[in-house]
Design a protein around this motif. Sequence first.
Motif, short mmCIF file in Angstrom:
data_model
loop_
_atom_site.label_atom_id
_atom_site.label_comp_id
_atom_site.label_asym_id
_atom_site.label_seq_id
_atom_site.Cartn_x
_atom_site.Cartn_y
_atom_site.Cartn_z
N VAL A 137 38.24 -1.45 1.96
CA VAL A 137 37.42 -2.46 1.29
C VAL A 137 36.10 -1.84 0.83
CG1 VAL A 137 36.18 -4.65 1.60
CG2 VAL A 137 38.46 -4.35 2.60
N ALA A 138 35.49 -1.01 1.68
CA ALA A 138 34.24 -0.35 1.30
C ALA A 138 34.45 0.56 0.09
CB ALA A 138 33.70 0.45 2.49
N ALA A 139 35.54 1.30 0.08
CA ALA A 139 35.83 2.19 -1.06
C ALA A 139 36.03 1.38 -2.33
CB ALA A 139 37.07 3.03 -0.76
N LEU A 140 36.63 0.21 -2.23
CA LEU A 140 36.84 -0.66 -3.39
C LEU A 140 35.49 -1.14 -3.94
CD1 LEU A 140 38.61 -2.28 -5.31
CD2 LEU A 140 38.86 -4.00 -3.52
N ILE A 141 34.58 -1.53 -3.04
CA ILE A 141 33.26 -1.97 -3.49
C ILE A 141 32.55 -0.84 -4.23
CG2 ILE A 141 30.96 -2.64 -2.67
CD1 ILE A 141 32.36 -4.17 -0.40
N LEU A 142 32.61 0.37 -3.69
CA LEU A 142 31.95 1.51 -4.35
C LEU A 142 32.58 1.79 -5.71
CD1 LEU A 142 31.42 4.01 -1.38
CD2 LEU A 142 29.89 2.24 -2.25
N GLU A 143 33.88 1.70 -5.80
CA GLU A 143 34.56 1.95 -7.08
C GLU A 143 34.17 0.91 -8.11
OE1 GLU A 143 36.61 3.58 -10.11
OE2 GLU A 143 36.08 4.47 -8.17
N GLU A 144 34.03 -0.35 -7.70
CA GLU A 144 33.62 -1.39 -8.63
C GLU A 144 32.19 -1.15 -9.11
OE1 GLU A 144 35.76 -4.59 -9.62
OE2 GLU A 144 36.58 -2.56 -9.53
N ILE A 145 31.28 -0.77 -8.21
CA ILE A 145 29.92 -0.44 -8.63
C ILE A 145 29.94 0.71 -9.62
CG2 ILE A 145 27.66 0.40 -7.85
CD1 ILE A 145 28.24 -0.89 -5.13
N ARG A 146 30.79 1.67 -9.37
CA ARG A 146 30.86 2.88 -10.20
C ARG A 146 31.43 2.59 -11.58
NH1 ARG A 146 34.02 5.33 -6.83
NH2 ARG A 146 32.30 6.09 -5.53
N SER A 147 32.36 1.65 -11.69
CA SER A 147 33.14 1.53 -12.92
C SER A 147 32.86 0.28 -13.74
CB SER A 147 34.63 1.58 -12.59
OG SER A 147 35.00 0.51 -11.72
N LEU A 148 32.28 -0.76 -13.15
CA LEU A 148 32.05 -1.99 -13.93
C LEU A 148 30.97 -1.77 -14.98
CD1 LEU A 148 32.22 -4.73 -11.16
CD2 LEU A 148 33.79 -4.45 -13.08
N PRO A 149 31.06 -2.47 -16.12
CA PRO A 149 30.07 -2.27 -17.18
C PRO A 149 28.67 -2.68 -16.74
CG PRO A 149 31.88 -3.71 -17.91
CD PRO A 149 32.09 -3.43 -16.47
N VAL A 150 27.70 -1.86 -17.12
CA VAL A 150 26.30 -2.17 -16.86
C VAL A 150 25.82 -3.19 -17.89
CG1 VAL A 150 23.95 -1.23 -16.85
CG2 VAL A 150 25.83 0.05 -15.80
N GLU A 151 25.13 -4.22 -17.44
CA GLU A 151 24.62 -5.27 -18.31
C GLU A 151 23.09 -5.16 -18.39
OE1 GLU A 151 26.39 -7.86 -19.75
OE2 GLU A 151 28.34 -7.22 -18.98
N PRO A 152 22.48 -5.56 -19.51
CA PRO A 152 21.02 -5.60 -19.55
C PRO A 152 20.50 -6.64 -18.57
CG PRO A 152 21.98 -5.84 -21.75
CD PRO A 152 23.10 -5.98 -20.77
N PHE A 153 19.32 -6.35 -17.97
CA PHE A 153 18.71 -7.36 -17.11
C PHE A 153 18.53 -8.64 -17.92
CE2 PHE A 153 17.32 -4.09 -14.02
CZ PHE A 153 17.67 -4.75 -12.86
N GLY A 154 18.74 -9.79 -17.25
CA GLY A 154 18.87 -11.05 -17.96
C GLY A 154 17.65 -11.53 -18.70
N LEU A 155 16.53 -11.68 -18.01
CA LEU A 155 15.38 -12.33 -18.64
C LEU A 155 14.10 -11.87 -17.94
CD1 LEU A 155 14.52 -14.62 -20.67
CD2 LEU A 155 14.59 -16.17 -18.71
N PRO A 156 13.17 -11.28 -18.68
CA PRO A 156 11.92 -10.84 -18.05
C PRO A 156 10.98 -12.00 -17.78
CG PRO A 156 11.87 -10.34 -20.39
CD PRO A 156 13.25 -10.90 -20.09
N LEU A 157 10.29 -11.96 -16.65
CA LEU A 157 9.28 -12.95 -16.32
C LEU A 157 7.90 -12.42 -16.68
CD1 LEU A 157 10.13 -14.42 -12.79
CD2 LEU A 157 10.06 -15.64 -14.97
N PRO A 158 7.01 -13.26 -17.22
CA PRO A 158 5.63 -12.82 -17.47
C PRO A 158 4.90 -12.56 -16.16
CG PRO A 158 5.83 -15.17 -17.85
CD PRO A 158 7.22 -14.67 -17.60
N ARG A 159 3.85 -11.73 -16.21
CA ARG A 159 3.07 -11.42 -15.01
C ARG A 159 1.91 -12.38 -14.81
NH1 ARG A 159 4.10 -6.48 -12.72
NH2 ARG A 159 5.44 -5.05 -13.89
N ASP A 160 1.34 -12.89 -15.89
CA ASP A 160 0.21 -13.80 -15.80
C ASP A 160 0.61 -15.04 -14.99
OD1 ASP A 160 -1.51 -16.11 -16.58
OD2 ASP A 160 -2.47 -14.65 -17.89
N PRO A 161 -0.13 -15.39 -13.92
CA PRO A 161 0.26 -16.53 -13.08
C PRO A 161 0.40 -17.84 -13.85
CG PRO A 161 -1.47 -15.25 -12.01
CD PRO A 161 -1.34 -14.71 -13.40
N ARG A 162 -0.42 -18.05 -14.88
CA ARG A 162 -0.32 -19.28 -15.66
C ARG A 162 0.98 -19.31 -16.44
NH1 ARG A 162 -5.78 -18.20 -18.78
NH2 ARG A 162 -4.62 -16.22 -18.87
#
Length: 262
Positions: A137-162
Amino acid sequence: MSDPILQLRDFVDMPAGPIVLAAGASLEEELASGPHRHARGQLFGSLRGLLSVGLENGMWIVPAIHAVWLPPHTLHSGRSHGPYNGWSVYVAEAACADLPQQACTIRISGLLREAVLRACSWAPDSLEPLGTARSHVAALILEEIRSLPVEPFGLPLPRDPRLQRIAQALIADPADDRDLQRWADWAGVSSRTLSRRFVLETGFNFTAWRQRARLMRSLEMLAAGMPVTAIALDLGYSTASAFIGLFRRSFGETPAAYRARL
């Protein structure tokens, strides 16, 4: 309620132990962790809802159909939006050499989800090596991390508290249709400052950011099997065709086609 993920934190910097440590949790409250790092690589995600992930280059919103991969020693923070229902997998540093070397998100496959949930059923307080079945099971998890397509991070949050206050409100209710001036008044900031800083801090103007927030939520709703028309109306679109058109321009396919790929 005890959080099994927090229980693992005593082990994540130890060089000894199994190649994979995993835990899941379903809490009645939000889960939040301040900036920290650990020696193991980490894969984590939610089964429901959105996560905020803080990295050195900014804050990001990640939907439940994606998982976040962090190489060893990556400084990060995180929180859930609403009650937390998710999981975390820690990978021994020695096993991370051929895994992605930069923080990224990957699309969760059904195979990865089931393997992670199986690993989360293991006792979180043991540093004994994994047996044969668990090693598979551990080897399967590592293989999925290794082979699944990388996606862009979804949505950036602003830093200004307001601006963050506005962003959090829109994440909580993507259908809120207040215009820029009304949001500026609500947050105690001028509309000009709001408009300028949203672009500077997220790379999106305010309108585009709000559209992106709605689309991030729509990915979850599609994965949950909601009809396209119901999604469009729940997210504040005047018609289903308006939602479908924006979705196609953003992701290159219709919502129905995207759901079929899931």
